[in-house]
Scaffold this motif. Structure first.
Motif, PDB file in Angstrom:
ATOM      1  N   ALA A  13      25.955  35.107  37.150  1.00 56.29           N
ATOM      2  CA  ALA A  13      25.903  34.030  36.158  1.00 56.29           C
ATOM      3  C   ALA A  13      25.271  32.587  36.906  1.00 56.29           C
ATOM      4  O   ALA A  13      24.291  31.972  36.363  1.00 56.29           O
ATOM      5  CB  ALA A  13      27.474  33.775  35.418  1.00 56.29           C
ATOM      6  N   VAL A  47      24.217  48.864  36.223  1.00 55.05           N
ATOM      7  CA  VAL A  47      23.182  48.813  35.404  1.00 55.05           C
ATOM      8  C   VAL A  47      22.512  47.667  34.653  1.00 55.05           C
ATOM      9  O   VAL A  47      23.599  46.884  34.272  1.00 55.05           O
ATOM     10  CB  VAL A  47      23.906  49.469  34.093  1.00 55.05           C
ATOM     11  N   THR A 265      39.743  49.389  41.259  1.00 53.45           N
ATOM     12  CA  THR A 265      39.578  48.584  40.221  1.00 53.45           C
ATOM     13  C   THR A 265      40.449  48.717  39.277  1.00 53.45           C
ATOM     14  O   THR A 265      40.433  49.776  38.583  1.00 53.45           O
ATOM     15  CB  THR A 265      38.150  48.502  39.801  1.00 53.45           C
ATOM     16  N   MET A 298      28.107  42.549  34.000  1.00 54.28           N
ATOM     17  CA  MET A 298      26.928  41.642  34.577  1.00 54.28           C
ATOM     18  C   MET A 298      25.976  40.977  33.642  1.00 54.28           C
ATOM     19  O   MET A 298      25.523  39.797  33.401  1.00 54.28           O
ATOM     20  CB  MET A 298      26.126  42.425  35.701  1.00 54.28           C
TER      21      MET A 298
HETATM   22  P1  RFL Z   1      31.596  36.816  39.895  1.00 55.17           P
HETATM   23  O1  RFL Z   1      30.195  37.781  40.087  1.00 55.17           O
HETATM   24  O2  RFL Z   1      32.747  37.199  40.071  1.00 55.17           O
HETATM   25  O3  RFL Z   1      30.874  35.556  40.789  1.00 55.17           O
HETATM   26  C1  RFL Z   1      31.500  34.522  40.582  1.00 55.17           C
HETATM   27  C2  RFL Z   1      31.321  33.733  41.835  1.00 55.17           C
HETATM   28  O4  RFL Z   1      32.237  32.426  42.085  1.00 55.17           O
HETATM   29  C3  RFL Z   1      32.823  32.160  43.331  1.00 55.17           C
HETATM   30  N1  RFL Z   1      33.894  31.532  43.260  1.00 55.17           N
HETATM   31  C4  RFL Z   1      34.175  30.238  43.722  1.00 55.17           C
HETATM   32  N2  RFL Z   1      32.944  29.475  44.082  1.00 55.17           N
HETATM   33  C5  RFL Z   1      33.584  28.150  44.543  1.00 55.17           C
HETATM   34  N3  RFL Z   1      34.666  27.736  44.203  1.00 55.17           N
HETATM   35  C6  RFL Z   1      35.392  28.471  43.662  1.00 55.17           C
HETATM   36  N4  RFL Z   1      36.879  27.838  43.578  1.00 55.17           N
HETATM   37  C7  RFL Z   1      35.470  29.782  43.371  1.00 55.17           C
HETATM   38  N5  RFL Z   1      36.150  30.822  42.928  1.00 55.17           N
HETATM   39  C8  RFL Z   1      35.248  31.655  42.706  1.00 55.17           C
HETATM   40  C9  RFL Z   1      33.264  33.738  43.743  1.00 55.17           C
HETATM   41  O5  RFL Z   1      33.122  33.830  45.134  1.00 55.17           O
HETATM   42  C10 RFL Z   1      31.962  34.510  43.302  1.00 55.17           C
HETATM   43  O6  RFL Z   1      30.846  34.585  44.044  1.00 55.17           O
HETATM   44  O7  RFL Z   1      31.086  36.428  38.129  1.00 55.17           O
HETATM   45  P2  RFL Z   1      29.735  36.445  37.291  1.00 55.17           P
HETATM   46  O8  RFL Z   1      28.681  35.648  38.119  1.00 55.17           O
HETATM   47  O9  RFL Z   1      30.487  36.084  36.083  1.00 55.17           O
HETATM   48  O10 RFL Z   1      29.406  38.021  37.224  1.00 55.17           O
HETATM   49  C11 RFL Z   1      30.129  38.953  36.588  1.00 55.17           C
HETATM   50  C12 RFL Z   1      29.801  40.245  37.048  1.00 55.17           C
HETATM   51  O11 RFL Z   1      30.187  40.192  38.699  1.00 55.17           O
HETATM   52  C13 RFL Z   1      30.965  41.327  36.770  1.00 55.17           C
HETATM   53  O12 RFL Z   1      31.102  41.228  35.076  1.00 55.17           O
HETATM   54  C14 RFL Z   1      30.243  42.613  36.892  1.00 55.17           C
HETATM   55  O13 RFL Z   1      30.400  43.208  38.369  1.00 55.17           O
HETATM   56  C15 RFL Z   1      31.022  44.069  36.113  1.00 55.17           C
HETATM   57  N6  RFL Z   1      30.522  45.173  36.411  1.00 55.17           N
HETATM   58  C16 RFL Z   1      29.659  45.806  35.780  1.00 55.17           C
HETATM   59  N7  RFL Z   1      28.812  44.928  35.007  1.00 55.17           N
HETATM   60  C17 RFL Z   1      27.410  45.320  34.609  1.00 55.17           C
HETATM   61  O14 RFL Z   1      27.013  44.590  33.832  1.00 55.17           O
HETATM   62  N8  RFL Z   1      27.285  46.507  34.539  1.00 55.17           N
HETATM   63  C18 RFL Z   1      27.983  47.658  35.549  1.00 55.17           C
HETATM   64  O15 RFL Z   1      27.472  48.802  35.733  1.00 55.17           O
HETATM   65  C19 RFL Z   1      29.061  47.115  36.138  1.00 55.17           C
HETATM   66  N9  RFL Z   1      30.011  47.837  36.911  1.00 55.17           N
HETATM   67  C20 RFL Z   1      31.401  45.988  37.318  1.00 55.17           C
HETATM   68  C21 RFL Z   1      31.181  47.413  37.440  1.00 55.17           C
HETATM   69  C22 RFL Z   1      32.551  45.454  38.017  1.00 55.17           C
HETATM   70  C23 RFL Z   1      33.236  46.485  38.935  1.00 55.17           C
HETATM   71  N10 RFL Z   1      34.436  45.851  39.691  1.00 55.17           N
HETATM   72  C24 RFL Z   1      34.481  45.855  40.866  1.00 55.17           C
HETATM   73  C25 RFL Z   1      35.106  44.783  38.875  1.00 55.17           C
HETATM   74  C26 RFL Z   1      31.769  48.209  38.138  1.00 55.17           C
HETATM   75  C27 RFL Z   1      32.906  47.804  39.017  1.00 55.17           C
HETATM   76  C28 RFL Z   1      33.644  48.650  39.711  1.00 55.17           C
END
Ligand code: RFL
Ligand code: PHB
Length: 390
Positions: A13, A47, A265, A298
């Motif tokens: 994001a 994805v 997870t 994502m």
């Molecule tokens: P993120 O990726 O968690 O990034 C947030 C960032 O903020 C930082 N942060 C800070 N920085 C400064 N000061 C603070 N106080 C802070 N606190 C936190 C963190 O270190 C981090 O770098 O959120 P963002 O950008 O909103 O992105 C969201 C995605 O990461 C998430 O929705 C996806 O990973 C979910 N997800 C999937 N999404 C898909 O679209 N397709 C998929 O196939 C998919 N598979 C998945 C997934 C998530 C999974 N897990 C592990 C939850 C599969 C899994 C297993």
């Protein structure tokens, strides 16, 4: 320091927002509490919806994605060993791309730095202040030194456990949540994928998902208890359990390999409303979480920041706040549809502890219907590839 938009969090994001703002001529800085190496290695989603891929190309960050991303025209759904295909290309004429989230993050960081953009890694003690004024402030420490950024707007892109959402005064936000009674054990393995496309597999032993990162790296998920101890699972046990949860033909073809990443997870659905307070706007996991079964997290994060960047662009061009005022409503319309779809996929495919035989029969009828009715499989395909973004 003074900047138009202060972004907290260098996940998909925050990084995507900085590129969108740069294209619109709006200045920003990102602060991130982890190291660059850490965020580039964090294994998560895989994805990309069709429009996310297109947006990356439009922003000039699609080169490696086009070379290394695996374009899929459908998915397989396994029902107790029988594989049925949902053909996205034939049903809705769209595709999805498999490309690891950490690869997206690497590409976005490289592009932003090449533009001369600022990303402060390894900050600590982040806080936000004066949110309801026209000059909100971000405070943090870098190498123990206190720093302050004065902004016009703050983008809370700091994920589910970040500080932005909790900084909004009590009583402003309403939370909507569902926690599921299962989790996913996920591994990465050095083994060629057994099938070109993803296999979502419903079985009497629980759900399994066979996915991949490349032609030599497989990603496997198994339904387990949400508090499962990962140390109880040897590599061999993981492979054996996976074999029991796919069709016999798939199991016979499966090539095992070294497992180099393991984790459990828990699964939850979560939304806060509104997604804004004063000059603080929440995007991505900071405002909502979906269970991963629909592969939406994502992509939703990217949709939020696309809407936010349009609202900011309109504000700086015309001084009108109407798109900013409508940010929550615009995002929620997409978010709740993604929540609906993720809930549908999750509850259709997992074994729910405590379910009766009635529930199981209903679930099997749903799987049969979704994979045999053109109307139902079209609805699944339309949502999986990503609803149109307007
Ligand atoms: P993120 O990726 O968690 O990034 C947030 C960032 O903020 C930082 N942060 C800070 N920085 C400064 N000061 C603070 N106080 C802070 N606190 C936190 C963190 O270190 C981090 O770098 O959120 P963002 O950008 O909103 O992105 C969201 C995605 O990461 C998430 O929705 C996806 O990973 C979910 N997800 C999937 N999404 C898909 O679209 N397709 C998929 O196939 C998919 N598979 C998945 C997934 C998530 C999974 N897990 C592990 C939850 C599969 C899994 C297993
Ligand atoms: C992944 O490749 O990690 C993946 C794919 C589809 C999902 C969830 C995760 O639904």
């Amino acid at each position: 320091m003074r900047v138009q938009v202060g972004i907290i969090g260098a996940g998909p994001a925050g990084l995507m927002l900085s590129l969108l703002l740069h294209r619109a001529g709006i200045s920003s800085i990102i602060i991130e509490n982890r190291s660059r190496q850490y965020v580039e290695a964090r294994v998560r989603a895989g994805v990309l919806e069709h429009w996310t891929t297109e947006l990356m190309s439009e922003l000039g960050v699609g080169e490696r994605l086009r070379k290394e991303g695996l374009v899929h025209e459908g998915i397989d759904i396994g029902i107790n060993g029988e594989r049925r295909r949902i053909d996205f290309k034939a049903l809705v004429n769209k595709t999805i791309t498999i490309y690891g989230q950490q690869e997206v993050v690497k590409d976005l960081i490289a592009a932003r730095l090449a533009q001369g953009g600022e990303i402060e890694f390894e900050v600590s003690d982040t806080s936000v202040d004066r949110l309801d004024s026209e000059r909100p402030i971000i405070r943090y420490k870098k190498n123990g030194e206190p720093r302050e950024i004065e902004c016009d707007f703050i983008a809370g892109c700091d994920g589910f456990h970040g500080i932005c959402r909790p900084s909004i005064p009590k009583g402003v936000l309403t939370e909507f949540e569902r926690v599921y009674p299962y989790g996913w054990l996920g591994v990465l393995s050095e083994s060629p994928p057994v099938s070109h496309e993803l296999i979502y597999s419903y079985t009497d032993r629980g759900f399994a998902l066979y996915t991949m990162r490349s032609n030599s790296i497989s990603r496997l998920y198994l339904q387990v208890d949400p508090d499962e101890d990962i140390n109880k699972w040897s590599d061999e046990e993981i492979w054996n359990e996976l074999k029991r949860r796919v069709s016999p033909e798939t199991a016979a073809k499966l090539q095992t390999g070294r497992v180099f990443e393991k984790g459990v997870t828990a699964m939850r659905s979560f939304v806060v409303e509104p997604m804004q307070f004063g000059r603080l706007f929440l995007s991505g996991d900071a405002a909502h979480i979906v269970p991963p079964t629909g592969a939406k997290g994502m992509n939703l994060a990217v949709a939020d920041v696309l809407f936010f960047s349009r609202a900011l662009e309109s504000f700086y061009k015309t001084k009108s706040t109407s798109l900013l005022d409508g940010y929550t409503k615009k995002c929620l319309s997409r978010i709740w549809k993604a929540q609906r779809f993720s809930y549908f996929m999750t509850t259709m495919l997992h074994l729910n502890p405590g379910d009766s035989e009635f529930d199981r029969r209903r679930q099997l009828a749903e799987l049969d219907y979704v994979t045999s009715s053109k109307a139902a499989s079209t609805a699944l395909a339309e949502n999986y590839v990503g609803l149109p973004i307007d």
